[in-house]
Design a protein around this motif. Structure first.
Motif, PDB file in Angstrom:
ATOM      1  N   UNK A  52       7.101 132.815 132.572  1.00  0.00           N
ATOM      2  CA  UNK A  52       6.471 134.036 133.073  1.00  0.00           C
ATOM      3  C   UNK A  52       5.052 134.211 132.545  1.00  0.00           C
ATOM      4  N   UNK A  53       4.828 133.801 131.319  1.00  0.00           N
ATOM      5  CA  UNK A  53       3.511 133.979 130.701  1.00  0.00           C
ATOM      6  C   UNK A  53       3.355 132.957 129.576  1.00  0.00           C
ATOM      7  N   UNK A  54       2.118 132.705 129.222  1.00  0.00           N
ATOM      8  CA  UNK A  54       1.821 131.766 128.135  1.00  0.00           C
ATOM      9  C   UNK A  54       0.624 132.274 127.352  1.00  0.00           C
ATOM     10  N   UNK A  55       0.737 132.262 126.043  1.00  0.00           N
ATOM     11  CA  UNK A  55      -0.396 132.554 125.175  1.00  0.00           C
ATOM     12  C   UNK A  55      -0.265 131.701 123.931  1.00  0.00           C
ATOM     13  N   UNK A  56      -1.312 131.667 123.154  1.00  0.00           N
ATOM     14  CA  UNK A  56      -1.282 130.793 121.982  1.00  0.00           C
ATOM     15  C   UNK A  56      -2.093 131.374 120.843  1.00  0.00           C
ATOM     16  N   UNK A  57      -1.843 130.843 119.656  1.00  0.00           N
ATOM     17  CA  UNK A  57      -2.624 131.195 118.470  1.00  0.00           C
ATOM     18  C   UNK A  57      -3.246 129.927 117.907  1.00  0.00           C
ATOM     19  N   UNK A  58      -4.376 130.099 117.262  1.00  0.00           N
ATOM     20  CA  UNK A  58      -5.085 128.979 116.642  1.00  0.00           C
ATOM     21  C   UNK A  58      -5.463 129.404 115.232  1.00  0.00           C
ATOM     22  N   UNK A  59      -5.078 128.621 114.234  1.00  0.00           N
ATOM     23  CA  UNK A  59      -5.269 129.045 112.846  1.00  0.00           C
ATOM     24  C   UNK A  59      -6.074 128.030 112.045  1.00  0.00           C
ATOM     25  N   UNK A  60      -6.801 128.570 111.085  1.00  0.00           N
ATOM     26  CA  UNK A  60      -7.602 127.767 110.145  1.00  0.00           C
ATOM     27  C   UNK A  60      -7.349 128.252 108.732  1.00  0.00           C
ATOM     28  N   UNK A  61      -7.527 127.364 107.773  1.00  0.00           N
ATOM     29  CA  UNK A  61      -7.436 127.733 106.372  1.00  0.00           C
ATOM     30  C   UNK A  61      -8.842 127.686 105.780  1.00  0.00           C
ATOM     31  N   UNK A  62      -9.300 128.827 105.218  1.00  0.00           N
ATOM     32  CA  UNK A  62     -10.681 128.947 104.741  1.00  0.00           C
ATOM     33  C   UNK A  62     -10.724 129.569 103.355  1.00  0.00           C
ATOM     34  N   UNK A  63     -11.820 129.304 102.647  1.00  0.00           N
ATOM     35  CA  UNK A  63     -12.085 129.941 101.363  1.00  0.00           C
ATOM     36  C   UNK A  63     -13.087 131.073 101.559  1.00  0.00           C
TER      37      UNK A  63
END
Length: 502
Positions: free
Chosen positions: A114-125
């Motif tokens: 029915x629907x699609x979404x996404x997350x995008x993650x980074x590790x930062x200081x």
């Protein structure tokens, strides 16, 4: 009609013995009603819950299956020399465990989605002006782009903060569910490339207000910095306990455009400086389904679309709901066993009582045969007597069972829930609560522990299905015990019966 009237007269004439049989049948019927009601309550709760469930699913690498397939040889075996090769193969396999956005979007074209979404993650200081509430330089967690390190241990370079980008507001599941909410300012613009929101704890700890600018640093390259404007501050209304790799307050939320911009800039800088310090984001796609059937169909179709067998489709919503049904399902299993025992014991008792009744009434059988009543009619009369007793007893059993099934089920369910919860807690070391794995705001796969909310109450149990099942059981008991009586009736010789009585 004469046979029915005569059957009623016989029941009234021997009311003491028939009352005993009726009591036995009533107990059997009541027990069956409660057992079947418990089973029906479990089925109804599952169906209604699944229908109301907002089902989402993700595709992830099946690391457990890979580990089993590549299990290194035990110490002292002839193949011990290849142990290091097995570990190296594991490391190489896990390096390619993330699907690209293009692949995730390809699977989203399935008709069941029915629907699609996404997350995008980074590790930062961060710099000196922004301090993490609780920091960790290394561990199993976010990927800062450092890759695998060491010969025998799998380690990742991890920053102090997790920058989590959302492709849409619907992807912010914690905010949609209400476990997190915006307490000040406003959400970031999905089209912006420099906006974010931070937690209240992090804002208070660093004296940050809406409109301030924060600076984040590539953990692999201190000269690579990125500035973001704080447009809002959010609060987490639900607390999380147990083991966590980092404090959830250190999550900085933004959109995927910001994450894409940072990774693109980092990649450009890495090419210019000829090094491998670039940042690489981790993408997690979420698929939304209208019902369980669509989710199950997608779980099969996705492999036809090209998904490797090394990946699996999983739904935290379905898994969590199925876990919440565990006490009720356990109770239904106990009820099923109890039902079988009751039917076996009850059936044997009724057969024995019918044999005794027939033995006591052999002279009556001889007289009826002598006056011209054939054996089929005699058998029908005995069967009618038992059917009338069974019908009255079962009606009373259904009435009492319907009134008591819900409170009895809830009382048993409360006890089973306590037992299940205690058993789950005992699986963890002292000081750690049982439950399912739960991440921070909108992020799955975190190391926090959240206890499962078991279903501990039902509002209905006995319905038309249960009534029909009980009527079927009563008919079965009548035919079984009455059939034994009929067999004995057909065996009797009326002349021999009357002569023996003389």
């Amino acid at each position: 009609m004469y046979l029915i009237k005569n059957a009623i007269r016989n029941i009234v004439r021997s009311k003491g013995k028939n009352l005993l049989i009726a009591s036995i049948i009533f107990v059997i019927g009541l027990s069956c009603c409660i057992a079947l009601s418990i089973k029906q309550a479990a089925n109804t709760a599952k169906e209604e819950g699944m229908d109301q469930l907002n089902i989402t699913a993700t595709i992830s690498y099946d690391r457990q299956a890979m580990m089993q397939d590549m299990q290194p040889p035990s110490e002292g075996s002839e193949d011990e020399s290849s142990s290091e090769d097995s570990r190296e193969a594991m490391r190489e396999a896990m390096q390619g465990q993330n699907l690209s956005l293009e692949e995730l979007q390809t699977y989203a074209e399935d008709s069941n989605v029915n629907d699609f979404y996404y997350t995008s993650s980074l590790s930062l200081n961060s710099n000196d002006d922004l301090q993490a509430i609780e920091s960790s330089s290394q561990g199993f967690g976010g990927n800062g782009g450092g890759g695998m390190g060491g010969d025998t241990e799998i380690m990742f370079t991890s920053g102090d903060f997790t920058l989590l980008g959302y492709s849409s507001y619907d992807a912010m599941s914690d905010f949609v569910s209400g476990s997190s909410s915006l307490s000040d300012g406003e959400y970031f613009d999905l089209e912006s490339d420099d906006q974010c929101i931070i937690s209240e704890d992090l804002a208070t700890y660093n004296s940050i207000s809406v409109g301030d600018t924060i600076t984040l640093i590539n953990p692999n390259n201190e000269n690579e910095t990125f500035e973001l404007t704080v447009t809002g501050i959010y609060s987490m209304t639900s607390t999380q306990g147990g083991l966590q790799m980092s404090d959830p307050a250190n999550q900085i939320l933004t959109n995927t455009a910001v994450v894409d911009s940072i990774t693109a800039t980092s990649a450009d800088n890495s090419e210019n400086e000829d090094n491998s310090s670039y940042l690489e984001s981790t993408i997690q796609g979420t698929y939304v389904f209208s019902d369980v059937a669509a989710y199950e169909a997608f779980s099969e179709d996705v492999y036809d679309l090209g998904l490797s067998d090394e990946f699996v489709v999983q739904s935290a919503d379905v898994t969590s709901y199925e876990q919440s049904l565990e006490p009720l399902n356990n109770l239904a299993d106990y009820a099923n066993t109890f039902l079988i025992v009751i039917l076996v014991i009850g059936g044997v008792i009724l057969v024995v009582f019918q044999l005794l009744r027939i033995k006591e009434r052999t002279y009556e059988i001889g007289v009826l045969s002598a006056i011209g009543m054939n054996r089929k009619k005699i058998s029908f009369q005995f069967l009618s007597e038992l059917f009338i007793i069974t019908a009255i007893s079962m009606v009373l059993a259904i009435g009492v069972g319907s009134a008591t099934s819900v409170p009895i089920t809830n009382a048993l369910l409360e006890n089973e829930t306590t037992t299940t919860d205690t058993s789950s807690d005992s699986d963890f070391p002292s000081g750690m609560g049982g439950g399912q794995m739960q991440g921070g705001p909108g992020q799955s796969g975190g190391m926090g522990m959240q206890s499962t909310n078991y279903i501990d109450e039902v509002s209905s149990a006995t319905n038309l299905t249960v009534v029909i099942q009980i009527l079927g059981i009563s008919l079965l008991l009548t035919i079984l015990s009455g059939g034994v009586a009929i067999l004995f009736v057909l065996r009797y010789d009326p002349i021999k019966i009357l002569s023996q009585n003389d």
